[in-house]
Design a protein around this motif. Structure first.
Motif, PDB file in Angstrom:
ATOM      1  N   ASP A 117      26.620 -44.491  31.630  1.00 15.89           N
ATOM      2  CA  ASP A 117      26.850 -43.970  32.976  1.00 15.89           C
ATOM      3  C   ASP A 117      25.606 -43.191  33.396  1.00 15.89           C
ATOM      4  OD1 ASP A 117      27.608 -42.726  35.286  1.00 15.89           O
ATOM      5  OD2 ASP A 117      29.451 -41.835  34.474  1.00 15.89           O
ATOM      6  N   THR A 118      24.858 -43.751  34.362  1.00 11.60           N
ATOM      7  CA  THR A 118      23.615 -43.084  34.773  1.00 11.60           C
ATOM      8  C   THR A 118      23.770 -42.313  36.087  1.00 11.60           C
ATOM      9  OG1 THR A 118      22.800 -45.045  35.906  1.00 11.60           O
ATOM     10  CG2 THR A 118      22.131 -44.771  33.600  1.00 11.60           C
ATOM     11  N   ALA A 119      25.012 -41.966  36.448  1.00 14.53           N
ATOM     12  CA  ALA A 119      25.213 -41.121  37.638  1.00 14.53           C
ATOM     13  C   ALA A 119      24.386 -39.842  37.450  1.00 14.53           C
ATOM     14  CB  ALA A 119      26.690 -40.776  37.782  1.00 14.53           C
ATOM     15  N   PRO A 120      23.855 -39.284  38.566  1.00 16.61           N
ATOM     16  CA  PRO A 120      22.920 -38.164  38.420  1.00 16.61           C
ATOM     17  C   PRO A 120      23.427 -37.027  37.535  1.00 16.61           C
ATOM     18  CG  PRO A 120      23.011 -38.870  40.703  1.00 16.61           C
ATOM     19  CD  PRO A 120      24.024 -39.689  39.960  1.00 16.61           C
ATOM     20  N   ASP A 121      24.698 -36.584  37.744  1.00 21.37           N
ATOM     21  CA  ASP A 121      25.154 -35.429  36.960  1.00 21.37           C
ATOM     22  C   ASP A 121      25.254 -35.766  35.473  1.00 21.37           C
ATOM     23  OD1 ASP A 121      27.199 -37.125  37.638  1.00 21.37           O
ATOM     24  OD2 ASP A 121      28.728 -35.547  37.682  1.00 21.37           O
ATOM     25  N   ARG A 122      25.687 -37.008  35.151  1.00 20.53           N
ATOM     26  CA  ARG A 122      25.798 -37.405  33.739  1.00 20.53           C
ATOM     27  C   ARG A 122      24.423 -37.496  33.077  1.00 20.53           C
ATOM     28  NH1 ARG A 122      30.687 -39.871  32.400  1.00 20.53           N
ATOM     29  NH2 ARG A 122      32.272 -38.769  33.593  1.00 20.53           N
ATOM     30  N   LEU A 123      23.520 -38.191  33.761  1.00 25.33           N
ATOM     31  CA  LEU A 123      22.192 -38.416  33.187  1.00 25.33           C
ATOM     32  C   LEU A 123      21.442 -37.087  33.021  1.00 25.33           C
ATOM     33  CD1 LEU A 123      20.238 -40.444  32.123  1.00 25.33           C
ATOM     34  CD2 LEU A 123      19.699 -41.169  34.443  1.00 25.33           C
ATOM     35  N   LEU A 124      21.496 -36.243  34.054  1.00 28.81           N
ATOM     36  CA  LEU A 124      20.798 -34.958  33.967  1.00 28.81           C
ATOM     37  C   LEU A 124      21.471 -34.048  32.943  1.00 28.81           C
ATOM     38  CD1 LEU A 124      20.035 -34.538  37.764  1.00 28.81           C
ATOM     39  CD2 LEU A 124      18.456 -35.242  35.967  1.00 28.81           C
ATOM     40  N   GLY A 125      22.794 -34.194  32.780  1.00 29.33           N
ATOM     41  CA  GLY A 125      23.507 -33.448  31.739  1.00 29.33           C
ATOM     42  C   GLY A 125      23.029 -33.872  30.357  1.00 29.33           C
ATOM     43  N   ALA A 126      22.807 -35.195  30.163  1.00 31.35           N
ATOM     44  CA  ALA A 126      22.321 -35.687  28.864  1.00 31.35           C
ATOM     45  C   ALA A 126      20.914 -35.152  28.586  1.00 31.35           C
ATOM     46  CB  ALA A 126      22.329 -37.221  28.858  1.00 31.35           C
ATOM     47  N   VAL A 127      20.081 -35.080  29.626  1.00 34.22           N
ATOM     48  CA  VAL A 127      18.722 -34.540  29.460  1.00 34.22           C
ATOM     49  C   VAL A 127      18.800 -33.061  29.061  1.00 34.22           C
ATOM     50  CG1 VAL A 127      16.571 -33.962  30.666  1.00 34.22           C
ATOM     51  CG2 VAL A 127      17.713 -36.150  31.120  1.00 34.22           C
ATOM     52  N   ALA A 128      19.651 -32.297  29.764  1.00 33.70           N
ATOM     53  CA  ALA A 128      19.786 -30.861  29.463  1.00 33.70           C
ATOM     54  C   ALA A 128      20.256 -30.659  28.029  1.00 33.70           C
ATOM     55  CB  ALA A 128      20.755 -30.212  30.448  1.00 33.70           C
ATOM     56  N   GLY A 171      18.602 -39.527  48.232  1.00 36.92           N
ATOM     57  CA  GLY A 171      18.681 -38.095  48.538  1.00 36.92           C
ATOM     58  C   GLY A 171      19.485 -37.297  47.533  1.00 36.92           C
ATOM     59  N   ALA A 172      19.766 -37.855  46.358  1.00 41.56           N
ATOM     60  CA  ALA A 172      20.498 -37.090  45.330  1.00 41.56           C
ATOM     61  C   ALA A 172      19.739 -35.785  45.057  1.00 41.56           C
ATOM     62  CB  ALA A 172      20.628 -37.903  44.047  1.00 41.56           C
ATOM     63  N   PRO A 173      20.437 -34.637  45.100  1.00 42.39           N
ATOM     64  CA  PRO A 173      19.751 -33.334  44.952  1.00 42.39           C
ATOM     65  C   PRO A 173      19.423 -33.042  43.489  1.00 42.39           C
ATOM     66  CG  PRO A 173      22.106 -32.997  45.251  1.00 42.39           C
ATOM     67  CD  PRO A 173      21.890 -34.490  45.302  1.00 42.39           C
ATOM     68  N   VAL A 174      18.436 -33.747  42.950  1.00 38.59           N
ATOM     69  CA  VAL A 174      18.172 -33.684  41.508  1.00 38.59           C
ATOM     70  C   VAL A 174      17.706 -32.307  41.030  1.00 38.59           C
ATOM     71  CG1 VAL A 174      17.830 -36.086  40.904  1.00 38.59           C
ATOM     72  CG2 VAL A 174      15.964 -34.816  41.955  1.00 38.59           C
ATOM     73  N   ALA A 175      16.910 -31.608  41.842  1.00 36.61           N
ATOM     74  CA  ALA A 175      16.415 -30.303  41.390  1.00 36.61           C
ATOM     75  C   ALA A 175      17.595 -29.356  41.164  1.00 36.61           C
ATOM     76  CB  ALA A 175      15.444 -29.717  42.408  1.00 36.61           C
ATOM     77  N   GLU A 176      18.523 -29.374  42.116  1.00 35.46           N
ATOM     78  CA  GLU A 176      19.696 -28.498  42.042  1.00 35.46           C
ATOM     79  C   GLU A 176      20.607 -28.906  40.877  1.00 35.46           C
ATOM     80  OE1 GLU A 176      21.291 -28.234  46.060  1.00 35.46           O
ATOM     81  OE2 GLU A 176      23.247 -27.827  45.142  1.00 35.46           O
ATOM     82  N   LEU A 177      20.861 -30.212  40.760  1.00 32.45           N
ATOM     83  CA  LEU A 177      21.735 -30.696  39.685  1.00 32.45           C
ATOM     84  C   LEU A 177      21.143 -30.391  38.311  1.00 32.45           C
ATOM     85  CD1 LEU A 177      22.804 -34.202  41.060  1.00 32.45           C
ATOM     86  CD2 LEU A 177      24.322 -32.269  40.559  1.00 32.45           C
ATOM     87  N   PHE A 178      19.832 -30.586  38.191  1.00 28.46           N
ATOM     88  CA  PHE A 178      19.178 -30.340  36.903  1.00 28.46           C
ATOM     89  C   PHE A 178      19.279 -28.852  36.548  1.00 28.46           C
ATOM     90  CE2 PHE A 178      15.133 -29.826  34.373  1.00 28.46           C
ATOM     91  CZ  PHE A 178      15.631 -30.435  33.231  1.00 28.46           C
ATOM     92  N   ALA A 179      19.014 -27.980  37.531  1.00 23.16           N
ATOM     93  CA  ALA A 179      19.119 -26.532  37.286  1.00 23.16           C
ATOM     94  C   ALA A 179      20.532 -26.170  36.840  1.00 23.16           C
ATOM     95  CB  ALA A 179      18.735 -25.761  38.550  1.00 23.16           C
ATOM     96  N   ASP A 180      21.545 -26.761  37.468  1.00 24.93           N
ATOM     97  CA  ASP A 180      22.946 -26.497  37.100  1.00 24.93           C
ATOM     98  C   ASP A 180      23.235 -26.923  35.665  1.00 24.93           C
ATOM     99  OD1 ASP A 180      23.598 -25.516  39.501  1.00 24.93           O
ATOM    100  OD2 ASP A 180      24.790 -27.241  40.182  1.00 24.93           O
ATOM    101  N   ARG A 181      22.788 -28.126  35.313  1.00 29.82           N
ATOM    102  CA  ARG A 181      23.083 -28.652  33.971  1.00 29.82           C
ATOM    103  C   ARG A 181      22.367 -27.833  32.899  1.00 29.82           C
ATOM    104  NH1 ARG A 181      26.222 -29.887  36.549  1.00 29.82           N
ATOM    105  NH2 ARG A 181      27.355 -31.822  36.924  1.00 29.82           N
ATOM    106  N   VAL A 182      21.129 -27.408  33.184  1.00 31.63           N
ATOM    107  CA  VAL A 182      20.393 -26.596  32.206  1.00 31.63           C
ATOM    108  C   VAL A 182      21.067 -25.220  32.072  1.00 31.63           C
ATOM    109  CG1 VAL A 182      18.186 -25.440  31.736  1.00 31.63           C
ATOM    110  CG2 VAL A 182      18.205 -27.822  32.514  1.00 31.63           C
ATOM    111  N   ALA A 183      21.513 -24.674  33.210  1.00 31.44           N
ATOM    112  CA  ALA A 183      22.177 -23.365  33.163  1.00 31.44           C
ATOM    113  C   ALA A 183      23.465 -23.435  32.332  1.00 31.44           C
ATOM    114  CB  ALA A 183      22.484 -22.878  34.581  1.00 31.44           C
ATOM    115  N   GLY A 184      24.097 -24.614  32.316  1.00 26.90           N
ATOM    116  CA  GLY A 184      25.354 -24.764  31.584  1.00 26.90           C
ATOM    117  C   GLY A 184      25.171 -25.154  30.129  1.00 26.90           C
ATOM    118  N   ALA A 185      23.940 -25.409  29.693  1.00 27.98           N
ATOM    119  CA  ALA A 185      23.703 -25.862  28.315  1.00 27.98           C
ATOM    120  C   ALA A 185      23.490 -24.659  27.393  1.00 27.98           C
ATOM    121  CB  ALA A 185      22.479 -26.775  28.275  1.00 27.98           C
TER     122      ALA A 185
END
Ligand SMILES: [Zn+2]
Length: 402
Positions: A117-128, A171-185
């Motif tokens: 599943d490469t949806a932005p929140d999943r993929l960025l969560g895996a990176v975090a 237009g997926a807000p990647v900067a915001e999503l990435f910051a959220d996922r890192v903050a939650g890791a």
């Protein structure tokens, strides 16, 4: 209006960033080199290096270097072990994550396949999560986390455009999503409590890495053109800073037309540099098919070096030359660095490529611009680390925060 009076400590503080940048990029290996590069007195250079040492960023070795002539100078090195940042790169074949020290040094890297599943929140969560694992396993203080993406990223809001590999909505807000996922890791006890994060396009970051640590050193107008796993990217570094345009979207060189009747491009046009000079284009020109079970780029690099595919290489090199000539006429760079598959095309036909560029450039001088191979391994990751270091290169005292 009068110039505000600047006190000596202020002046020292404003020199911390430039001094750290010079040591980080290997341009000031000694205190006398730093004194010269900053154009300050020895006492000022001594105060600045003392402060950087107190911040845990560098070490100053006062033992004479020996062997050299003239007055020995203190040797400057990056602190080891010093702090680290996390860097990650998303690409069509997977995710790479690294822990990086100052000096463009990757300490540890990990590679994982793309999740189903490469949806932005999943993929960025895996990176975090992958970054957090590296952070927890390290004894170093972790100060930031930046991500390189294979698609355009708008500035300043950090939205991903045309992220075709992952099927992301425009237009997926990647900067915001990435910051959220890192903050939650769970980054462990040695990471900053609120870890600064950043995202940017991978070609831009590779150009930054080459400019600071590789084939682009000392270039004033550095053009980088690269073909990684799919498509073609470009970037321009002017006087040490990335030129990203008014909203982050400059240097989309992939959609320069180099053959109006050429191969279809995902953008809807035909014959874009993107579609004419990437790994798929080389396989098509050679009338060969890549092995679907292996990553595409290494196979294309082998093909570019195979003498039996010389005709296909020339076909693609001619189109690359057309594209570079167009860019040279517009940008007038003083160096071009080629990476990814383009590095192998350059190695296979350097004279043909240079001749193509020279022939189509209006003025002899700009057409003789050096075209050189990239030098930095994992430049996207090294460049992402540069992005993560940036707040501390601007203001080294920021490392003292919690
Ligand atoms: Zn296109």
């Amino acid at each position: 209006m009068s110039t505000p009076h600047r006190t000596a400590p202020d002046r020292g503080r404003t020199l911390l960033g430039p001094a750290l940048r010079l040591i980080h990029t290997g341009q000031a290996p000694t205190r006398s080199a730093l004194t010269g590069a900053l154009d300050v007195t020895r006492a000022t250079a001594g105060a600045v290096t003392g402060e950087l040492e107190a911040l845990g960023l560098i070490s100053v070795d006062s033992r004479p270097a020996g062997g050299g002539r003239g007055r020995p100078s203190h040797r400057l090195a990056l602190a080891d072990p010093g702090p680290a940042v996390l860097a990650a790169q998303l690409h069509a074949d997977g995710v790479s994550v690294a822990l990086a020290a100052l000096g463009g040094r990757l300490l540890e890297t990990a590679h994982l396949p793309l999740p189903a599943d490469t949806a932005p929140d999943r993929l960025l969560g895996a990176v975090a999560e992958a970054g957090a694992t590296l952070a927890r396993g390290s004894r170093r203080r972790v100060l930031g986390f930046a991500l390189a993406l294979p698609n355009p990223v708008t500035e300043p809001d950090g939205a991903a455009l045309a992220a075709l590999h992952f099927d992301w909505p425009a237009g997926a807000p990647v900067a915001e999503l990435f910051a959220d996922r890192v903050a939650g890791a769970d980054l462990g006890p040695r990471a900053r409590t609120v870890l600064p994060t950043a995202v940017a396009n991978d070609a831009n970051l590779a150009a930054l890495a080459e400019h600071r640590h590789g084939a682009g050193r000392d270039a004033r107008h550095l053009l980088l053109v690269t073909s990684g796993h799919r498509g073609v990217g470009g970037a321009l570094v002017v006087d040490g800073r990335l030129h990203t345009g008014s909203s982050g979207l400059a240097l989309e060189v992939g959609h320069l037309t180099v053959d109006p009747l050429g191969r279809p491009c995902p953008c809807g046009n035909r014959g874009c540099l993107n579609a004419e000079t990437d790994p798929d284009a080389l396989f098509a020109a050679a009338k060969r098919r890549p092995d679907p079970d292996r990553p595409l780029l290494p196979q294309a690099r082998e093909l570019a070096r195979d003498p039996e595919s010389a005709d296909a290489v020339e076909h693609v090199v001619d189109r690359l030359g057309l594209g570079l000539a167009g860019l040279v006429n517009i940008l007038n760079p003083d160096r071009i660095v080629l990476s990814g598959l383009h590095l192998d095309l350059l190695a296979a036909a350097p004279d043909r490529l240079a001749a193509q560029v020279a022939e189509r450039c209006l003025w002899g001088r700009s057409g003789r611009v050096p075209i050189v191979p990239a030098q930095v391994a994992h430049a996207g990751l090294v460049g992402a680390a540069e992005l993560a270091w940036e707040p501390y290169l601007e203001d080294p005292q920021a490392v003292a925060g919690s």
